[in-house]
Write a protein that holds these residues in place. Structure first.
Motif, short mmCIF file in Angstrom:
data_model
loop_
_atom_site.label_atom_id
_atom_site.label_comp_id
_atom_site.label_asym_id
_atom_site.label_seq_id
_atom_site.Cartn_x
_atom_site.Cartn_y
_atom_site.Cartn_z
N SER A 176 0.84 -1.20 0.00
CA SER A 176 0.00 0.00 0.00
C SER A 176 0.87 1.25 0.00
O SER A 176 0.59 2.21 -0.71
CB SER A 176 -0.91 0.02 1.23
N ARG A 177 1.93 1.19 0.79
CA ARG A 177 2.81 2.35 0.88
C ARG A 177 3.46 2.63 -0.48
O ARG A 177 3.54 3.78 -0.91
CB ARG A 177 3.89 2.09 1.94
N THR A 178 3.88 1.57 -1.16
CA THR A 178 4.48 1.73 -2.49
C THR A 178 3.51 2.44 -3.43
O THR A 178 3.88 3.39 -4.13
CB THR A 178 4.83 0.35 -3.08
N TRP A 179 2.26 1.99 -3.39
CA TRP A 179 1.29 2.59 -4.31
C TRP A 179 0.95 4.01 -3.92
O TRP A 179 0.78 4.87 -4.78
CB TRP A 179 0.03 1.71 -4.40
N LEU A 180 0.85 4.27 -2.61
CA LEU A 180 0.57 5.64 -2.17
C LEU A 180 1.70 6.56 -2.63
O LEU A 180 1.46 7.70 -3.04
CB LEU A 180 0.44 5.68 -0.64
N ASP A 181 2.91 6.03 -2.59
CA ASP A 181 4.05 6.82 -3.03
C ASP A 181 3.96 7.07 -4.53
O ASP A 181 4.19 8.19 -5.01
CB ASP A 181 5.33 6.04 -2.69
N ARG A 182 3.58 6.05 -5.28
CA ARG A 182 3.51 6.20 -6.74
C ARG A 182 2.47 7.20 -7.17
O ARG A 182 2.62 7.86 -8.20
CB ARG A 182 3.20 4.85 -7.38
N ILE A 183 1.36 7.29 -6.43
CA ILE A 183 0.33 8.26 -6.82
C ILE A 183 0.49 9.57 -6.06
O ILE A 183 -0.36 10.45 -6.11
CB ILE A 183 -1.10 7.70 -6.61
N GLY A 184 1.61 9.69 -5.33
CA GLY A 184 1.92 10.95 -4.66
C GLY A 184 1.02 11.26 -3.48
O GLY A 184 0.78 12.41 -3.16
N LEU A 185 0.52 10.24 -2.81
CA LEU A 185 -0.38 10.47 -1.68
C LEU A 185 0.19 9.94 -0.36
O LEU A 185 -0.55 9.76 0.60
CB LEU A 185 -1.74 9.82 -1.93
N ARG B 129 -0.64 11.81 2.68
CA ARG B 129 -2.05 11.83 3.10
C ARG B 129 -2.59 10.44 3.37
O ARG B 129 -3.80 10.21 3.33
CB ARG B 129 -2.89 12.53 2.02
N ALA B 130 -1.68 9.51 3.63
CA ALA B 130 -2.07 8.11 3.82
C ALA B 130 -3.10 7.95 4.94
O ALA B 130 -4.00 7.12 4.85
CB ALA B 130 -0.84 7.27 4.15
N ASP B 131 -3.00 8.77 5.98
CA ASP B 131 -3.87 8.60 7.14
C ASP B 131 -5.07 9.53 7.12
O ASP B 131 -5.77 9.68 8.12
CB ASP B 131 -3.06 8.79 8.43
N ASP B 132 -5.29 10.20 5.97
CA ASP B 132 -6.48 11.05 5.84
C ASP B 132 -7.63 10.23 5.30
O ASP B 132 -7.43 9.29 4.52
CB ASP B 132 -6.19 12.21 4.88
#
Lengths: 277, 439
Positions: A144-153, A156-159
């Motif tokens: 999940s972290r990898t993908w959040l990084d790829r989409i630039g979020l 804001r992971a915990d929002d």
């Protein structure tokens, strides 16, 4: 076209009472390519999507999905969640369907449900906190972290997903679909409502998904700049039938497409189609 | 969390609006009370109808509604429009946050000490056991309603299944409480799945009606299957729980005799108190644990958006069934405890009123919030006892308190949702983003 299609739609028809939404449609989506499905409003594009992803049961026709290992699945025989689970077809929605009350990270964790369910020993191993489960959970968080990084979020992971701006929600929905590790990713108007800069970022993301993950993509899109830039193959629909298909360049110059797409006013149509180059 | 600064002023209705609203309320009260209070009828000595009017009382009542309506509206304005966050200084906010974090451990420690503090007050101990039973029921129903978003109006059915399972297994086969406890849970879960299957296609109101009917069916079966359940007479002589086989009785092999202390009936009450406390905490622990597992996360995702769940390959059918079964299991275990505490059960204990009460606890507490449900159970059951002195006005006060609470906290005492997993900071999610589910 020949080659190695991941999805072949064969004479697909979908009727709602007397209305024929899709009529005898056949096309192929190539493996590791981006195939675009375009057409004017009401052409039946989303209906095709709903048939492929199991939300509708087609009136007739076949849809064959072939995995990388050669295993072929007849999609019209699966229903409901099984298409996503067994055939590994993931989709996004025209009107974003995130879990608004859950955080961005939780959204991506829910997407890994089936893998995590197995890892948690159908909940029982997870309940006692077995080490194998903890490792699997950490791996899921890392993905999940990898993908959040790829989409630039990543920031804001915990929002809550519902609190994110529109463009971010669009990208998060794509990341969520990718977290199911799909063979075929179906995107229903991913660029709708995005500004030019966000559209460009989206094109980049989709191209990277194709090249890095090797995921085949099928997309419906109205934004011609995106379609022309990233698609390898374009299928044009109007009134439920296929009127043309080919490379973006070929489609752009097809008078039938231009006529269908924007009515009779050919000059205006050409102007719009060219704006997308 | 900051509210838009204009939110306070943008929707402040003027005096005319308040007056209009109060007048409408007063008119409704006038229509309602004109016959209920305005006219009093009685049978005379010869059986004839005598009636007299009480216009003074009627006027007082309507005036009270008029005034009350104005006060409520003013209070609402003072609190700000529903759904916005009042601007509170950060220092106060952090203090509140600390208090909020501290409230659960403080409550837990206090609960553990209740039998010590109130050892001589049987009434308080009994009440505490009752409150804890409802806390457990609330936490159990919270899985179905709060997490999975499935409205269940027949929760009492599982409570009844658990209670009768223990009562019948113990009186007919002599099984001990500790063996029957998991059995009661399993049987109730089985019935939960059984109910789940036909109702899975239903949503919202339809689901609520079918679960309501299911609750009634169970009760009617219990009344009419006389050979098994004893019908309206119920089951008597249900054995009390033992401590590892040692009964808590004045007999020679009782716990008091073994420990060499003087027997007191309070021992058993305290024992029961700790049993239900342990069971309730087990429910809480399992629920908290489940929320962080894929199953629990799927429940919440189901509440948020069922279509999206299906698109992600989640089997919504089994997910709903597990929610029903888990909730029912806790209800069944609580039922078994209820049976052993009472020593006698009859269908009268399992009316719709109980379902409504437990559902009210879950809704009042804030759907999905464990602490909120515990606080709501304390307020609903304990608070109800608190008003006992008010006699016939008890229901009135209680209803009013609930109405006020729903005006100020429409999403329950604790409306926000805590994320199940986080990367950096664990921040609560505002209640207006969280969906309530629609079946």
């Amino acid at each position: 076209m020949s080659g190695d299609p991941i999805l072949s739609v064969d004479r697909l028809s979908m009727r709602f009472g007397g209305i024929v939404a899709v009529n005898d449609l056949s096309f192929d989506a190539e493996r590791r390519k981006i195939t675009a499905l375009i057409g004017p409003n009401g052409a039946g594009k989303t209906t095709v999507f709903n048939c492929i992803t199991g939300f509708y049961k087609p009136t007739s026709g076949a849809m064959r999905l072939t995995h990388d290992d050669g295993h072929a699945i007849q999609l019209q025989r699966l229903n409901d969640f099984r298409i996503a689970k067994l055939a590994r077809v993931a989709r996004t929605f025209q009107n974003i369907r995130l879990f608004p009350g859950m955080t961005a990270l939780e959204n991506l964790m829910v997407a890994q449900h089936n893998a995590l369910m197995r890892a948690s020993g159908l909940t029982f191993l997870g309940l006692i906190g077995a080490p194998s489960w903890r490792n699997a959970e950490q791996a899921a968080i890392d993905l999940s972290r990898t993908w959040l990084d790829r989409i630039g979020l990543l920031d804001r992971a915990d929002d809550a997903a519902g609190n994110l701006p529109y463009g971010d929600q669009r990208r998060l929905e794509i990341a969520r679909a990718m977290c199911t590790q799909p063979a075929l990713l179906c995107l229903d108007e991913p660029a709708a409502g995005l500004n030019a800069r966000e559209s460009a970022a989206l094109s980049e993301l989709l191209l990277s998904i194709r090249s890095e993950e090797g995921t085949s993509i099928l997309l419906i899109e109205h934004d011609m700049s995106v379609v022309m830039e990233i698609s390898d193959h374009v299928v044009v629909m109007d009134y439920g039938v296929k009127i043309a298909e080919g490379t973006p360049r070929h489609i752009r110059d097809d008078p039938k497409v231009i006529a269908a797409y924007l009515g009779a006013d050919e000059e205006e149509a050409i102007a719009v189609m060219e704006s997308g180059t | 969390m900051s509210a838009p600064p204009a939110a306070q002023t943008s929707r402040a209705p003027g005096a005319a609006f308040i007056l209009k609203k109060a007048l409408i309320s007063a008119f409704v009260a006038l229509v309602l009370f004109s016959l209920m209070i305005g006219v009093r009828t009685e049978a005379g000595p010869q059986g004839q109808l005598i009636y007299w009017t009480r216009f003074g009382d009627l006027a007082a009542m309507v005036a009270a509604v008029f005034g009350g309506s104005i006060i409520v509206e003013l209070l609402r304005q003072w609190w700000g429009p529903v759904g916005t966050v009042r601007i509170v200084p950060p220092s106060v906010q952090t203090t509140l946050a600390v208090a909020r974090r501290g409230i659960a451990p403080v409550l837990l420690v206090f609960t553990f000490l209740v039998p010590v503090l109130f050892y001589d007050e049987r009434y308080i101990l009994d009440l505490a056991i009752l409150v804890l039973t409802y806390v457990m029921l609330g936490w159990g129903l919270n899985v179905v309603v709060g997490l999975a978003g499935l409205l269940d109006l027949g929760y009492v059915a599982f409570y009844a299944v658990g209670a009768y399972s223990y009562a019948l297994l113990a009186t007919n086969f002599g099984l001990s409480f500790w063996i029957c406890l998991p059995l009661a849970g399993i049987l109730a879960a089985f019935w939960g799945v059984l109910l789940g299957f036909p109702v899975l296609r239903l949503r919202g109101d339809y689901l609520a009606i079918v679960t309501l009917a299911f609750g009634e069916i169970i009760r009617l079966v219990l009344i009419n299957w006389q050979t098994l359940t004893g019908g309206p007479n119920g089951v008597t002589g249900i054995p009390r729980p033992t401590l590892f086989g040692i009964p808590l009785t004045p007999a020679d092999d009782g716990l008091a005799a073994l420990l060499g202390i003087e027997f007191s009936p309070t021992h058993r009450i305290v024992f029961l108190f700790y049993i239900i406390l342990a069971l309730a905490l087990l429910t809480n622990w399992v629920t908290i644990r489940l929320r962080r597992l894929p199953l629990g996360r799927a429940w919440e995702a189901l509440r948020e958006d069922e279509v999206a769940c299906r698109a992600l390959g989640i089997n919504t059918t089994t997910t709903k069934l597990t929610a029903f079964a888990t909730g029912a299991m806790f209800g069944g275990i609580a039922g078994a405890f209820f049976a052993t505490r009472q020593g006698f059960i009859s269908p009268e204990s399992f009316t719709f009123h109980e379902s409504a009460l437990v559902l009210a606890i879950v809704v009042l507490g804030g759907m999905g919030s464990q602490l909120g449900v515990a606080l709501a159970a304390l307020a609903m059951i304990g608070g109800f006892e608190l008003f006992r002195g008010l006699d016939q006005y008890r229901m009135l006060v209680f209803g009013m308190a609930m109405v006020l609470l729903m005006i100020w906290r429409p999403r329950g005492l604790i409306g926000h949702r805590a994320p199940t997993v986080f990367l950096k900071s664990n921040q609560a999610i505002s209640s207006d983003l969280v969906k309530e589910g629609h079946g």
